[in-house]
Design a protein around this motif. Structure first.
Motif, PDB file in Angstrom:
ATOM      1  N   VAL A  32      63.980 -29.243 -26.205  1.00  0.00           N
ATOM      2  CA  VAL A  32      62.373 -29.181 -24.982  1.00  0.00           C
ATOM      3  C   VAL A  32      62.979 -27.523 -24.955  1.00  0.00           C
ATOM      4  O   VAL A  32      63.458 -27.119 -23.835  1.00  0.00           O
ATOM      5  N   ALA A  33      61.565 -26.773 -25.578  1.00  0.00           N
ATOM      6  CA  ALA A  33      61.755 -25.896 -25.269  1.00  0.00           C
ATOM      7  C   ALA A  33      61.767 -25.017 -23.825  1.00  0.00           C
ATOM      8  O   ALA A  33      61.940 -23.785 -23.219  1.00  0.00           O
ATOM      9  N   LYS A  34      61.490 -26.273 -22.920  1.00  0.00           N
ATOM     10  CA  LYS A  34      60.518 -25.513 -21.609  1.00  0.00           C
ATOM     11  C   LYS A  34      61.814 -25.446 -21.112  1.00  0.00           C
ATOM     12  O   LYS A  34      61.915 -25.170 -19.755  1.00  0.00           O
ATOM     13  N   SER A  35      63.007 -26.305 -21.733  1.00  0.00           N
ATOM     14  CA  SER A  35      63.904 -26.222 -20.033  1.00  0.00           C
ATOM     15  C   SER A  35      65.329 -24.800 -20.221  1.00  0.00           C
ATOM     16  O   SER A  35      64.777 -24.869 -21.591  1.00  0.00           O
ATOM     17  N   PRO A  36      65.475 -25.180 -19.853  1.00  0.00           N
ATOM     18  CA  PRO A  36      66.438 -24.643 -19.442  1.00  0.00           C
ATOM     19  C   PRO A  36      67.608 -23.891 -20.025  1.00  0.00           C
ATOM     20  O   PRO A  36      69.064 -23.313 -19.953  1.00  0.00           O
ATOM     21  N   LEU A  60      69.132 -34.090 -27.689  1.00  0.00           N
ATOM     22  CA  LEU A  60      67.773 -34.613 -27.111  1.00  0.00           C
ATOM     23  C   LEU A  60      66.551 -34.033 -27.262  1.00  0.00           C
ATOM     24  O   LEU A  60      66.316 -32.858 -27.556  1.00  0.00           O
ATOM     25  N   LEU A  61      65.184 -35.141 -27.784  1.00  0.00           N
ATOM     26  CA  LEU A  61      64.460 -34.331 -28.172  1.00  0.00           C
ATOM     27  C   LEU A  61      62.876 -34.886 -27.512  1.00  0.00           C
ATOM     28  O   LEU A  61      63.689 -36.557 -26.585  1.00  0.00           O
ATOM     29  N   VAL A  62      61.684 -34.730 -27.328  1.00  0.00           N
ATOM     30  CA  VAL A  62      60.667 -35.518 -26.451  1.00  0.00           C
ATOM     31  C   VAL A  62      59.257 -35.579 -27.216  1.00  0.00           C
ATOM     32  O   VAL A  62      58.579 -34.375 -27.612  1.00  0.00           O
ATOM     33  N   ASP A  63      59.317 -36.306 -27.366  1.00  0.00           N
ATOM     34  CA  ASP A  63      57.602 -36.639 -27.863  1.00  0.00           C
ATOM     35  C   ASP A  63      57.585 -35.774 -29.619  1.00  0.00           C
ATOM     36  O   ASP A  63      56.218 -35.358 -29.948  1.00  0.00           O
ATOM     37  N   LYS A 136      56.664 -35.163 -10.716  1.00  0.00           N
ATOM     38  CA  LYS A 136      54.756 -35.342 -11.196  1.00  0.00           C
ATOM     39  C   LYS A 136      54.871 -34.251 -11.454  1.00  0.00           C
ATOM     40  O   LYS A 136      54.240 -33.510 -12.711  1.00  0.00           O
ATOM     41  N   ASP A 137      54.862 -33.477 -11.181  1.00  0.00           N
ATOM     42  CA  ASP A 137      55.113 -31.820 -12.073  1.00  0.00           C
ATOM     43  C   ASP A 137      55.616 -31.274 -12.604  1.00  0.00           C
ATOM     44  O   ASP A 137      55.758 -29.891 -12.166  1.00  0.00           O
ATOM     45  N   ALA A 138      57.063 -31.721 -12.817  1.00  0.00           N
ATOM     46  CA  ALA A 138      57.601 -30.999 -13.788  1.00  0.00           C
ATOM     47  C   ALA A 138      58.159 -30.802 -15.504  1.00  0.00           C
ATOM     48  O   ALA A 138      56.948 -31.044 -15.481  1.00  0.00           O
ATOM     49  N   ALA A 139      57.885 -29.815 -15.561  1.00  0.00           N
ATOM     50  CA  ALA A 139      57.655 -28.531 -16.478  1.00  0.00           C
ATOM     51  C   ALA A 139      58.786 -29.887 -17.757  1.00  0.00           C
ATOM     52  O   ALA A 139      58.038 -29.377 -18.989  1.00  0.00           O
ATOM     53  N   TYR A 140      59.628 -30.602 -17.735  1.00  0.00           N
ATOM     54  CA  TYR A 140      60.085 -31.057 -18.612  1.00  0.00           C
ATOM     55  C   TYR A 140      60.729 -32.254 -18.098  1.00  0.00           C
ATOM     56  O   TYR A 140      60.982 -32.479 -17.095  1.00  0.00           O
ATOM     57  N   PRO A 141      60.958 -33.389 -19.215  1.00  0.00           N
ATOM     58  CA  PRO A 141      61.274 -33.876 -18.494  1.00  0.00           C
ATOM     59  C   PRO A 141      63.322 -33.901 -18.051  1.00  0.00           C
ATOM     60  O   PRO A 141      63.540 -33.325 -17.709  1.00  0.00           O
ATOM     61  N   GLY A 142      64.064 -35.240 -17.793  1.00  0.00           N
ATOM     62  CA  GLY A 142      64.956 -35.378 -16.938  1.00  0.00           C
ATOM     63  C   GLY A 142      64.949 -35.315 -15.401  1.00  0.00           C
ATOM     64  O   GLY A 142      63.902 -35.473 -15.137  1.00  0.00           O
TER      65      GLY A 142
END
Length: 216
Positions: A32-36, A60-63, A136-142
């Motif tokens: 997930v590109a936005k994840s650290p 781990l993939l997102v959509d 709700k404002d998270a940049a990435y899931p988890g």
């Protein structure tokens, strides 16, 4: 069945080797590109080769679309796909059919209604990972290192086996195992010194604590 332990978000050879030597059963690699914790396909190819069958490799993939999933599988040599986005039950089933790999669907929960929604994935996903619902404002899931109220899992079908995530750490994983009795446990931020940087000592402590608790 023995407790399965997954260490997720590894990005360096040092931390990967520490997790493998400590006895991790599954290693999660984050695409997930936005994840650290994001790693490139090139890094995935290098780290995946070092696992050498010593543990299962989860992507781990997102959509992600089919092209991205295929490229990730090829680079990592993935054993299992962890879908952590808003994938519907039908999409989960389609991915499993298209790629012929086990699929684990991650579901974020905060309420009993969230827990009840998990039932829609039964028979579609091979495994269920229950995580804390992101802000709700998270940049990435988890779970973002947050522990959810484990008592809401009382709404689960008692016959459902699942992987527990969400704010687990060396300090609380034993309590989680004893109270929730999951099939497996998953940790990422709980074994980090700062976001995205794994701590070797914490990885070892987490695995040791989980193994000890699972014996009881």
């Amino acid at each position: 069945m023995s407790m399965l332990i997954k260490i997720c978000g590894l990005s360096t050879e040092e931390t990967l080797e520490a997790a493998l030597q400590a006895g991790a059963d599954m290693i999660g690699f984050n695409f997930v590109a936005k994840s650290p914790r994001y790693i490139s396909l090139e890094t995935a190819r290098r780290l995946g080769a070092k696992v050498r069958g010593r543990a299962r490799k989860a992507a781990l993939l997102v959509d992600a679309d089919d092209a991205a999933i295929g490229a990730t599988i090829d680079a990592l040599g993935a054993d299992i796909l962890q879908l952590h986005g808003k994938e519907t039950p039908e999409r989960v089933r389609a991915v499993a059919s298209r790629f012929g790999l086990p699929v684990m669907k991650a579901v974020g929960v905060a309420t009993r209604d969230d827990v009840r929604a998990i039932a829609g994935y039964r028979g579609m996903a091979d495994h269920i990972l229950i995580d804390a619902k992101p802000p709700k404002d998270a940049a990435y899931p988890g779970g973002h290192g947050k522990v959810f109220d484990w008592t809401i899992l009382e709404a689960l079908d008692p016959g459902l086996s699942f992987m527990l995530s969400g704010g687990l750490s060396p300090a609380n994983v034993a309590e989680a195992i004893k109270r929730v009795r999951p099939w497996a446990v998953d940790v990422s931020s709980g074994v980090e010194s700062v976001p995205g940087v794994k701590d070797v000592a914490k990885i070892r402590a987490f695995i040791a604590a989980a193994r000890d608790a699972a014996k009881v």
